[in-house]
Design a protein around this motif. Structure first.
Motif, PDB file in Angstrom:
ATOM      1  N   SER A 259      43.274  44.166  35.555  1.00 42.99           N
ATOM      2  CA  SER A 259      43.554  43.058  36.465  1.00 42.99           C
ATOM      3  C   SER A 259      42.805  41.819  35.993  1.00 42.99           C
ATOM      4  O   SER A 259      41.644  41.897  35.573  1.00 42.99           O
ATOM      5  CB  SER A 259      43.115  43.403  37.888  1.00 42.99           C
TER       6      SER A 259
ATOM      7  N   TRP B 193      36.944  40.591  33.658  1.00 42.74           N
ATOM      8  CA  TRP B 193      37.887  41.524  33.034  1.00 42.74           C
ATOM      9  C   TRP B 193      37.621  41.765  31.544  1.00 42.74           C
ATOM     10  O   TRP B 193      38.036  42.779  30.992  1.00 42.74           O
ATOM     11  CB  TRP B 193      39.329  41.072  33.241  1.00 42.74           C
TER      12      TRP B 193
ATOM     13  N   LYS C  72      46.950  45.045  44.223  1.00 45.06           N
ATOM     14  CA  LYS C  72      46.678  43.748  43.683  1.00 45.06           C
ATOM     15  C   LYS C  72      45.239  43.576  43.266  1.00 45.06           C
ATOM     16  O   LYS C  72      44.341  44.184  43.776  1.00 45.06           O
ATOM     17  CB  LYS C  72      47.005  42.695  44.745  1.00 45.06           C
ATOM     18  N   SER C  73      45.031  42.698  42.322  1.00 46.15           N
ATOM     19  CA  SER C  73      43.681  42.347  41.921  1.00 46.15           C
ATOM     20  C   SER C  73      43.076  41.400  42.939  1.00 46.15           C
ATOM     21  O   SER C  73      43.592  40.323  43.180  1.00 46.15           O
ATOM     22  CB  SER C  73      43.733  41.659  40.553  1.00 46.15           C
TER      23      SER C  73
ATOM     24  N   TYR D 241      41.075  39.015  43.027  1.00 47.37           N
ATOM     25  CA  TYR D 241      40.369  38.148  42.098  1.00 47.37           C
ATOM     26  C   TYR D 241      39.381  37.261  42.819  1.00 47.37           C
ATOM     27  O   TYR D 241      38.295  36.974  42.320  1.00 47.37           O
ATOM     28  CB  TYR D 241      41.381  37.296  41.335  1.00 47.37           C
TER      29      TYR D 241
ATOM     30  N   ASN E  66      47.769  43.218  35.318  1.00 51.57           N
ATOM     31  CA  ASN E  66      48.073  42.923  36.718  1.00 51.57           C
ATOM     32  C   ASN E  66      47.521  41.547  37.035  1.00 51.57           C
ATOM     33  O   ASN E  66      46.314  41.304  36.869  1.00 51.57           O
ATOM     34  CB  ASN E  66      47.422  43.940  37.661  1.00 51.57           C
ATOM     35  N   HIS E  67      48.377  40.643  37.467  1.00 53.85           N
ATOM     36  CA  HIS E  67      47.942  39.272  37.731  1.00 53.85           C
ATOM     37  C   HIS E  67      48.578  38.760  39.013  1.00 53.85           C
ATOM     38  O   HIS E  67      49.776  38.968  39.255  1.00 53.85           O
ATOM     39  CB  HIS E  67      48.320  38.346  36.576  1.00 53.85           C
TER      40      HIS E  67
ATOM     41  N   GLU F 100      43.520  49.002  36.925  1.00 53.59           N
ATOM     42  CA  GLU F 100      42.538  48.030  37.386  1.00 53.59           C
ATOM     43  C   GLU F 100      41.091  48.559  37.433  1.00 53.59           C
ATOM     44  O   GLU F 100      40.527  48.826  38.500  1.00 53.59           O
ATOM     45  CB  GLU F 100      42.927  47.481  38.754  1.00 53.59           C
TER      46      GLU F 100
END
Length: 516
Positions: free
Chosen positions: A257, A282, A2-3, A5, A339-340, A197
């Motif tokens: 990502s 990004w 996973k990102s 974030y 990827n979000h 990513e």
């Protein structure tokens, strides 16, 4: 993976903030929404996270082997991927799960050191090649297409000792690796992803300590990594395009990502901060490939150069692309792999002045971010449920980059375990609903990939956070896989090609639809 974030979340009281009404409404939940004709569904994993067999049949050490063995308790539960899900030995069960779900495709990554144990092409490891051949052939036997990622974070340790992504020779080394796998598997693999990513590779692994190799050289190593990684990606693209596309007839792209950065207020300062946060987060990787002009974003170049001068550097900490390199990278992706997971608010005021380590990309950006406490959360502190952010992000990609074909290559939700995972079901439904809204706005989204097929080694979090549609019993030497409630719901979405909020699965037995 996973990102992350919101790896660093600044929880700040800013007074009134602009709330966004979620696109998903109660009224919507009484409807059935259809996915476009030809839309494809899959799931994903990555080599180090599931394969195990870390030193079996000629495989050599990578940076995650090295980290987890030399500093085991840098991982939250002191675990590692030595055995993981034992997919190296249980690939047939993995394919059986894909068949149970009725998937169109499965996204997995190759282990560089399983194929090239010396890191170079002087020796190809036959046992490693056989493993991937067996997996690919088993999938194709049941009409499940492979979507293969060349690099999902497991750099050979030997190359890391030589500088990894900070060594410009990595462009040649990675290109040699890419050519090798195109030759080995390209007759059957028609969808390639060069990198998974870049932000997590560079910002977290080279600038910070939240991913291997944990260099912690902020504002320098992460920018060097970004340039070399983009050139290596472009090298793989051109090799495929020039040497293999005509005979293999596949596609090749990159996965980036991204979360959505929503301005915290209507002020111009916050709007500018949110746009710049996207470019620093990004856009630094997307702009050189997908924009009409190529190159790093101009505001990024300006801000890093100005900060570098203030700090006494003789040149910008952000390496420049030559005009030839700009053209070499520009346009090198057949699709925008996305990827979000989550989104948040971005702001800029005096409260962020001087709070970031200097130098660092966070300091170069000079903006803060936060999420709302009332937002539904997952087992991962950074992953809040914000479906409207997914919608806005997809529209932004359409508007900023001339509506490229978008492959959602990861999207998912973490729990602490258990087969009853209504939170994951709710997340998937809300995010798929937001995606359908974006498609209705003209976004060219063609593929959706759930992260992940099954629980796996979640990097620095070990096995404490679970993203799988299938639960894996890590106390059982057989690594038994059991479908969660969400697996049954996802299966129905794939089967019906529709989002039906009222569907309630019978979770007694997961069966294979022989008609797939």
């Amino acid at each position: 993976m996973k990102s992350l974030y919101h790896l660093m979340i600044l929880v700040v009281l800013l007074g009134p903030v602009k709330f966004n009404e979620c696109k998903t409404t109660d009224a919507r939940q009484n409807t059935v929404r259809r996915f476009p004709e030809g839309f494809l569904f899959g799931t994903a994993t990555a080599s180090y996270q599931v394969e195990g067999a870390w030193n079996v049949d000629g495989k050599a050490e990578n940076i995650w082997d090295h980290l987890t063995h030399t500093h085991p308790c840098d991982i939250k539960d002191c675990s590692n991927g030595d055995i993981a899900n034992d997919s190296y030995n249980q690939y047939k069960r993995d394919v059986e799960m894909m068949r149970e779900l009725g998937l169109d495709f499965y996204r997995f990554s190759l282990s560089w050191t399983r194929i090239l144990p010396t890191s170079f092409v002087d020796k190809i490891n036959e046992a490693g090649v056989n493993y991937y051949n067996n997996l690919i052939d088993e999938m194709l036997k049941y009409n499940i297409q492979p979507m293969v990622t060349l690099y999902h974070w497991d750099m050979p340790q030997k190359l890391q000792d030589l500088g990894g992504w900070n060594n410009p020779h990595i462009v040649d080394w990675y290109g040699d690796y890419a050519r090798t796998v195109f030759e080995l598997f390209g007759d059957r693999v028609k969808n390639w992803i060069t990198m998974n990513e870049p932000r997590e590779i560079c910002y977290q692994g080279y600038g910070d300590v939240t991913m291997a190799p944990r260099l912690n050289i902020k504002g320098v190593a992460d920018y060097m990594c970004a340039k070399n990684l983009l050139l290596a990606h472009a090298r793989a693209y051109h090799i495929y395009n020039d040497e293999f596309r005509e005979t293999q007839n596949g596609t090749i792209g990159i996965t980036i990502s991204a979360g959505f950065s929503e301005p915290a207020s209507e002020s111009e300062e916050d709007k500018v901060a949110a746009e710049e946060a996207a470019l620093f987060g990004w856009g630094i990787y997307a702009q050189p490939i997908f924009s009409e002009t190529g190159d790093f974003p101009s505001i990024l170049k300006e801000k890093v150069a100005a900060k570098s001068a203030e700090q006494g550097f003789l040149r910008s900490r952000l390496p420049e692309f030559t005009p030839e390199e700009v053209e070499y990278v520009r346009g090198t992706s057949d699709f925008f792999g996305l990827n979000h997971y989550s989104s948040g608010y971005t702001f800029r005021n005096e409260s962020v002045l001087g709070i970031f380590e200097s130098p660092s990309s966070d300091d170069d950006l000079g903006a803060g971010s936060y999420v709302l406490e009332e937002w539904e959360t997952s087992a991962s502190s950074w992953l809040k449920v914000v479906p409207w952010g997914f919608y806005k992000l997809l529209v932004k990609i359409k508007d900023d980059y001339n509506n490229p074909p978008v492959f959602i290559t990861e999207n998912g939700f973490s729990t602490l375990g258990g087969l009853e995972d209504d939170g994951r079901i709710s997340y998937y439904r809300k995010y798929l609903d937001a995606m359908l809204d974006a498609i209705a706005e003209g976004c060219d989204v063609r593929v959706y990939t759930a992260w992940s097929l099954m629980d796996n080694f979640e990097w620095m979090q070990g096995y404490t956070e679970r993203f799988g549609l299938y639960e894996v019993d890590y106390e059982d030497p057989a690594r038994t896989r059991t479908p969660r409630k969400s697996a049954f719901v996802y299966k129905e979405i794939v089967r019906s090609r529709a989002l039906d909020w009222s569907y309630q699965p019978d979770t007694d037995v997961m069966t294979i639809d022989d008609g797939h």
